[in-house]
Design a protein around this motif. Structure first.
Motif, short mmCIF file in Angstrom:
data_model
loop_
_atom_site.label_atom_id
_atom_site.label_comp_id
_atom_site.label_asym_id
_atom_site.label_seq_id
_atom_site.Cartn_x
_atom_site.Cartn_y
_atom_site.Cartn_z
N CYS A 1 0.86 -1.32 0.02
CA CYS A 1 0.07 -0.07 0.01
C CYS A 1 0.70 1.32 0.01
O CYS A 1 1.83 1.45 0.64
CB CYS A 1 -0.91 0.09 1.21
N GLU A 2 0.42 2.05 -0.71
CA GLU A 2 1.19 3.56 -0.97
C GLU A 2 1.09 4.36 0.38
O GLU A 2 2.11 5.20 0.59
CB GLU A 2 0.68 4.18 -2.18
N SER A 3 0.06 4.15 1.06
CA SER A 3 -0.01 4.98 2.44
C SER A 3 -0.85 4.27 3.46
O SER A 3 -1.61 3.25 3.17
CB SER A 3 -0.92 6.25 2.14
N TYR B 1 -7.67 10.66 1.17
CA TYR B 1 -6.72 11.23 0.11
C TYR B 1 -5.73 12.08 0.49
O TYR B 1 -4.64 11.81 -0.06
CB TYR B 1 -8.02 12.09 -0.67
N ALA B 2 -5.79 12.64 1.52
CA ALA B 2 -4.63 13.42 2.03
C ALA B 2 -3.29 12.65 2.24
O ALA B 2 -2.32 12.83 1.74
CB ALA B 2 -5.15 14.29 3.38
N THR C 1 2.28 9.65 -2.03
CA THR C 1 2.70 9.15 -3.49
C THR C 1 3.54 10.16 -4.32
O THR C 1 3.60 10.13 -5.57
CB THR C 1 1.51 8.72 -4.22
N GLY C 2 3.79 11.35 -3.61
CA GLY C 2 4.36 12.63 -4.30
C GLY C 2 3.39 12.92 -5.50
O GLY C 2 3.77 13.20 -6.47
N SER C 3 2.18 13.33 -5.10
CA SER C 3 1.08 13.50 -6.09
C SER C 3 1.05 12.71 -7.14
O SER C 3 0.86 13.01 -8.19
CB SER C 3 1.36 14.93 -6.64
N PHE C 4 0.96 11.36 -6.85
CA PHE C 4 0.66 10.27 -7.74
C PHE C 4 1.60 10.01 -8.78
O PHE C 4 1.62 9.57 -9.67
CB PHE C 4 -0.53 10.22 -8.21
N ARG C 5 3.09 10.20 -8.24
CA ARG C 5 4.15 10.28 -9.16
C ARG C 5 4.73 8.49 -8.98
O ARG C 5 5.54 8.34 -9.82
CB ARG C 5 5.19 11.17 -8.83
N TRP C 6 4.33 7.92 -7.90
CA TRP C 6 4.74 6.60 -7.75
C TRP C 6 3.87 5.81 -6.95
O TRP C 6 3.08 6.57 -6.36
CB TRP C 6 6.09 6.61 -6.89
N MET D 1 -3.74 2.89 -6.85
CA MET D 1 -3.88 4.15 -6.17
C MET D 1 -4.87 5.09 -6.86
O MET D 1 -5.48 6.04 -6.19
CB MET D 1 -2.45 4.65 -5.94
N HIS D 2 -4.66 5.04 -8.14
CA HIS D 2 -5.61 5.95 -8.97
C HIS D 2 -7.15 5.57 -8.91
O HIS D 2 -7.92 6.20 -8.84
CB HIS D 2 -5.28 5.76 -10.49
N SER D 3 -7.42 4.13 -8.79
CA SER D 3 -8.83 3.85 -8.73
C SER D 3 -9.14 4.06 -7.33
O SER D 3 -10.41 4.68 -7.42
CB SER D 3 -8.67 2.31 -8.64
N LEU D 4 -8.34 4.10 -6.37
CA LEU D 4 -8.80 4.54 -5.03
C LEU D 4 -9.10 6.23 -5.02
O LEU D 4 -10.08 6.72 -4.48
CB LEU D 4 -7.75 4.15 -3.73
#
Length: 201
Positions: free
Chosen positions: A132-134, A159-160, A166-171, A176-179
């Protein structure tokens, strides 16, 4: 490591839950704290949110809904059925609360929820998902199994943690985009969240 069901079971059994985030908290730490707090209060649980340090938390983080009651403290509040650490990769990351939490671990009422690969599980129940990213992402299926209804405040808190870790969804994974897309359905002002948490920091 423990299963989501074990974590959910512990949370369901507890009438009161003290949530602990790591010292020098970031948006994922406070977002995870707020996500869990708001979810548990929806279920009628008594909650308290604490950070083990004796200096103030960065003001911009209080733009995350549900963080308004987060306290900085030098000792762990007593009398709670369950203590839950969020986003703490090790016990020492709980700062000034580490010694008191070690005693709570010996009593058997500490749950650890995290996503750091360095975390080998210091709680009595450990949900550590390094994919998980976060930590807010780790909490998503926990809330679902608890039967918590997502709303704009919980979505904002989740979302925060996701956008900052993810560094504004850079990794991160494609998931993560689906969530993020699911959370954005609750009317989030993602531009303002970015300004509050990153551009103003």
């Amino acid at each position: 490591m423990s299963s989501i069901s074990e974590v959910v079971g512990a949370l369901q059994e507890a009438d009161s839950v003290c949530i602990v985030a790591h010292l020098r908290p970031d948006a994922d730490a406070l977002g995870s704290m707020a996500t869990l707090r708001l979810g548990l209060e929806q279920l009628g649980k008594k909650t308290r949110c604490v950070v083990g340090q004796d200096w103030p938390i960065s003001e911009n983080l209080f733009t995350i809904p549900g963080t308004d009651t987060v306290e900085v403290t030098t000792s762990l509040p007593t009398g709670y059925d369950l203590y839950v650490t969020v986003d703490c990769g090790s016990l020492d990351r709980t700062g000034l609360l580490a010694r008191d939490l070690a005693k709570a671990i010996r009593r058997g009422n500490v749950v650890c929820i995290d996503h750091h690969a360095s975390n080998h599980g210091f709680g009595n129940i450990n949900l550590v998902d390094v994919s998980c990213e976060s930590t807010t992402t780790v909490l998503a299926p926990v809330l679902e199994e608890l039967g918590v209804t997502l709303n704009s405040e919980i979505a904002h808190a989740m979302y925060a943690g996701l956008v900052t870790d993810t560094g504004s969804f850079r990794w991160g994974r494609s998931q993560m985009h689906s969530l993020a897309g699911k959370l954005m359905e609750y009317g989030l002002d993602t531009k303002q969240i970015a300004v509050d948490l990153m551009d103003s920091n």
